[in-house]
Write a protein that holds these residues in place. Structure first.
Motif, short mmCIF file in Angstrom:
data_model
loop_
_atom_site.label_atom_id
_atom_site.label_comp_id
_atom_site.label_asym_id
_atom_site.label_seq_id
_atom_site.Cartn_x
_atom_site.Cartn_y
_atom_site.Cartn_z
N ILE A 1 0.83 -1.21 0.00
CA ILE A 1 0.00 0.00 0.00
C ILE A 1 0.87 1.26 0.00
O ILE A 1 0.61 2.20 -0.77
N LEU A 2 1.89 1.29 0.83
CA LEU A 2 2.74 2.48 0.89
C LEU A 2 3.51 2.69 -0.41
O LEU A 2 3.70 3.83 -0.86
N THR A 3 3.93 1.60 -1.04
CA THR A 3 4.62 1.72 -2.33
C THR A 3 3.67 2.26 -3.39
O THR A 3 4.04 3.15 -4.18
N ALA A 4 2.44 1.74 -3.41
CA ALA A 4 1.44 2.19 -4.39
C ALA A 4 1.14 3.68 -4.20
O ALA A 4 1.03 4.43 -5.18
N ILE A 5 1.04 4.12 -2.95
CA ILE A 5 0.74 5.53 -2.68
C ILE A 5 1.86 6.44 -3.17
O ILE A 5 1.63 7.45 -3.84
N THR A 6 3.11 6.08 -2.83
CA THR A 6 4.24 6.94 -3.20
C THR A 6 4.44 6.99 -4.71
O THR A 6 4.75 8.05 -5.28
N VAL A 7 4.26 5.85 -5.38
CA VAL A 7 4.44 5.82 -6.84
C VAL A 7 3.31 6.57 -7.53
O VAL A 7 3.53 7.39 -8.43
N ALA A 8 2.05 6.30 -7.11
CA ALA A 8 0.90 6.93 -7.76
C ALA A 8 0.88 8.44 -7.56
O ALA A 8 0.54 9.20 -8.47
N ALA A 9 1.27 8.87 -6.35
CA ALA A 9 1.24 10.30 -6.04
C ALA A 9 2.55 11.01 -6.38
O ALA A 9 2.64 12.23 -6.24
N GLY A 10 3.54 10.25 -6.79
CA GLY A 10 4.82 10.85 -7.13
C GLY A 10 5.52 11.49 -5.94
O GLY A 10 6.19 12.51 -6.07
N ILE A 11 5.37 10.89 -4.77
CA ILE A 11 5.97 11.44 -3.54
C ILE A 11 7.46 11.12 -3.52
O ILE A 11 7.87 9.96 -3.67
N ALA A 12 8.27 12.14 -3.35
CA ALA A 12 9.72 11.96 -3.35
C ALA A 12 10.21 11.65 -1.94
O ALA A 12 10.30 12.55 -1.09
N VAL A 13 10.47 10.38 -1.69
CA VAL A 13 11.02 9.94 -0.41
C VAL A 13 12.13 8.93 -0.69
O VAL A 13 12.21 8.36 -1.79
N PRO A 14 13.02 8.69 0.28
CA PRO A 14 14.07 7.69 0.08
C PRO A 14 13.48 6.32 -0.22
O PRO A 14 12.49 5.90 0.41
N THR A 15 14.07 5.61 -1.17
CA THR A 15 13.57 4.30 -1.59
C THR A 15 14.69 3.26 -1.47
O THR A 15 15.85 3.59 -1.21
N VAL A 16 14.32 1.99 -1.69
CA VAL A 16 15.30 0.91 -1.66
C VAL A 16 16.39 1.15 -2.70
O VAL A 16 17.56 0.88 -2.47
N GLY A 17 15.99 1.67 -3.87
CA GLY A 17 16.95 1.93 -4.93
C GLY A 17 18.03 2.91 -4.52
O GLY A 17 19.15 2.88 -5.07
N ASP A 18 17.73 3.79 -3.58
CA ASP A 18 18.74 4.75 -3.12
C ASP A 18 19.85 4.09 -2.31
O ASP A 18 20.92 4.69 -2.11
N LYS A 19 19.61 2.87 -1.85
CA LYS A 19 20.60 2.17 -1.03
C LYS A 19 21.73 1.57 -1.86
O LYS A 19 22.82 1.31 -1.36
N GLY A 20 21.46 1.32 -3.11
CA GLY A 20 22.48 0.72 -3.97
C GLY A 20 21.85 -0.01 -5.14
O GLY A 20 20.66 -0.29 -5.15
N GLU A 21 22.68 -0.33 -6.12
CA GLU A 21 22.19 -1.00 -7.33
C GLU A 21 21.93 -2.47 -7.04
O GLU A 21 22.75 -3.16 -6.41
N LEU A 22 20.80 -2.98 -7.50
CA LEU A 22 20.46 -4.38 -7.30
C LEU A 22 21.14 -5.24 -8.36
O LEU A 22 21.38 -4.78 -9.48
N PRO A 23 21.47 -6.51 -8.04
CA PRO A 23 22.13 -7.39 -9.03
C PRO A 23 21.21 -7.72 -10.18
O PRO A 23 19.98 -7.73 -10.03
#
Length: 501
Positions: free
Chosen positions: A189-211
């Motif tokens: 739910i929180l992921t859907a809200i941030t993506v749909a609303a375009g809310i700029a908050v720290p994400t998992v991707g900010d931690k580093g590149e995934l393999p």
């Protein structure tokens, strides 16, 4: 009906894993594995940073550790992955000698763990008292919470309502249904809200590149020499001990939560095998992961090896196949999960005023020392060792005062009988020598040890000293009432510790 009377089909059903018998268990294990996999991603990346390696290395280690331990481990539903304790141990080796030496140390640590497991190091867990275990659990909860604090500091303001919303979902959603784990619902739910609303908050991707691909097996890039072995051995032994300590404590905690028993010896050997496999696949090694284990067992209700296997498998699938989607998960969602885990893990009953009033002061001190050491060092193994030593000192001081001596003089004044009660060991026997009236006692002295037990050489030495003091005054001593084990140690050592009477 005996097993020999069962049909082949019935016997085959009895050999199948628990989760195959019940679709509800099957569903619980799958969803639990997915929640743990999501929670593993930022943790594994963070620990990679601590170790000074690429984020993919930590993610690979979490994948291989979880999948391998699900097969060879001794504690079902426990999660093993890359951990901060192991990262702290091997970070200096990677920094000073390079990644190849780190991988070699991981493989050697696994070999050490197999040897230690085979030698029965797991049996030492019975010497960890309950007060240390409670301190371990509480300090774990504190560390889990404090690890989330940086994610709540100096961040965009939308993080706070997202965090509050995630916590609310995990508190109230289980009242609606427990079919789907509340942490998974919160993350989605929180992921859907941030993506749909375009809310700029720290994400998992900010931690580093995934393999983007699976790890490939290979040998560590180091010279196979004695010098290499002497370089990596201290780090490998430290990693092996820290990993086993954390894994065995976690296994014991899960045993208590689930009211089931697990093989600690198999778990010790399994941790070694998992680290060897991880090392040959280029991972940074690891051990049992307490926070994720609590998510799996306590929050999600998992009880079988399937959840552990799927946690590792889902981790790689999420990174490789759904990397872009996973990268969009707000860190606030995962922080909310870990905060909830910390509150669920803490033993609140242990610090309730009613409990503290009834608890012996020594037990409270041991618990406090354990928590203080863990929080100060961020190392659970150090806290457990210091807490256990403190508990032993408290216990020794307590029983040292239990040995008592009473004297009864015969009416005719020709003999005195000293009755010794309590346990005789190095602490309690230290002042035993001072409890006798050497100068004024009659010529015949009887020491009755019926109500005591001799545990060590210190007690035998104390009895020898008593006999010597009486002999110097021309008086005879007779020791009676020794039980069989006490008589054996007394007969073997008496007169040999101080050169005779």
């Amino acid at each position: 009906m005996t097993s020999s009377a069962l049909s082949p089909a019935a016997r085959l059903r009895g050999l199948r894993p628990d989760w195959l018998h019940d679709p509800k268990v099957w569903r619980t294990e799958i969803l639990a594995g997915l929640v743990v996999a999501l929670a593993l991603i930022p943790e594994a990346i963070s620990f990679s940073v601590i170790a000074g390696v690429d984020p993919a290395i930590g993610l690979f280690a979490s994948f291989t550790m979880a999948v391998t331990i699900s097969v060879v481990g001794g504690r079902r539903a426990m999660i093993s992955a890359a951990t901060g304790a192991v990262a702290l141990v091997i970070a200096p080796l990677n920094r000073e000698h390079g990644f190849g030496y780190l991988v070699a140390a991981v493989i050697l640590a696994g070999a050490f763990q197999i040897v230690l497991g085979a030698l029965g190091i797991a049996k030492l867990m019975r010497f960890v008292p309950r007060s240390v275990m409670v301190g371990f659990v509480n300090s774990l909860a504190i560390l889990i919470f404090t690890a989330q604090v940086p994610e709540m500091h100096d961040v965009p303001w939308p993080v706070y309502p997202l965090l509050a919303g995630g916590l609310a979902l995990m508190v109230f959603f289980p009242k609606v249904t427990r079919v789907i784990p509340a942490p998974l619902v919160s993350i989605v739910i929180l992921t859907a809200i941030t993506v749909a609303a375009g809310i700029a908050v720290p994400t998992v991707g900010d931690k580093g590149e995934l393999p983007s691909a699976l790890p490939a097996p290979g040998l560590p890039d180091v010279p196979f020499t004695l010098d290499t072995l002497t370089t990596i051995a201290p780090y490998a032994l430290a990693m092996a001990l820290v990993g086993l300590m954390e894994s065995l404590m976690t296994a014991k905690l899960v045993d208590d939560i689930t009211d089931t028993h697990s093989s600690k010896t198999r778990e010790s050997v399994g941790q070694g095998i998992a680290n060897i496999v991880t090392g040959f696949l280029g991972g940074m090694g690891g051990c049992a992961m307490i926070g994720q284990t609590m998510i799996n067992v306590k929050v999600s209700g998992a009880r079988t090896r399937l959840s552990t296997f799927l946690a590792g498998s889902f981790l790689m699938v999420l990174c490789i196949v759904f990397g872009p989607v996973v990268s969009d998960i707000p860190m606030a969602a995962l922080v909310a999960v870990m905060v909830m885990v910390s509150f669920a893990t803490f033993d609140w009953h242990s610090i309730a005023p009613k409990t503290l009033k009834r608890m012996p002061a020594g037990e409270i001190a041991v618990m406090a020392v354990t928590v203080a050491c863990v929080v100060a060092t961020h190392n659970l193994a150090i806290g457990v060792v210091v807490g256990t030593v403190t508990a032993m000192v408290v216990f020794a001081r307590r029983v040292a005062h239990l040995a008592d001596v009473t004297a009864v003089v015969d009416p005719d004044g020709t003999q005195v009988v000293y009755s010794v009660t309590g346990e005789l060991f190095f602490a309690s026997s230290n002042d035993l020598v001072t409890r006798f009236a050497y100068a004024t006692d009659p010529d015949r002295v009887v020491i009755d040890l019926t109500a005591t037990h001799i545990w060590d050489a210190s007690s035998v030495a104390a009895l020898d000293a008593i006999e010597t003091k009486y002999a110097q005054r021309g008086k005879t001593v007779e020791i009676i009432g020794l039980n069989q084990p006490s008589a054996r140690i007394h007969d073997r050592l008496s007169g040999e510790l101080t050169g005779g009477h």
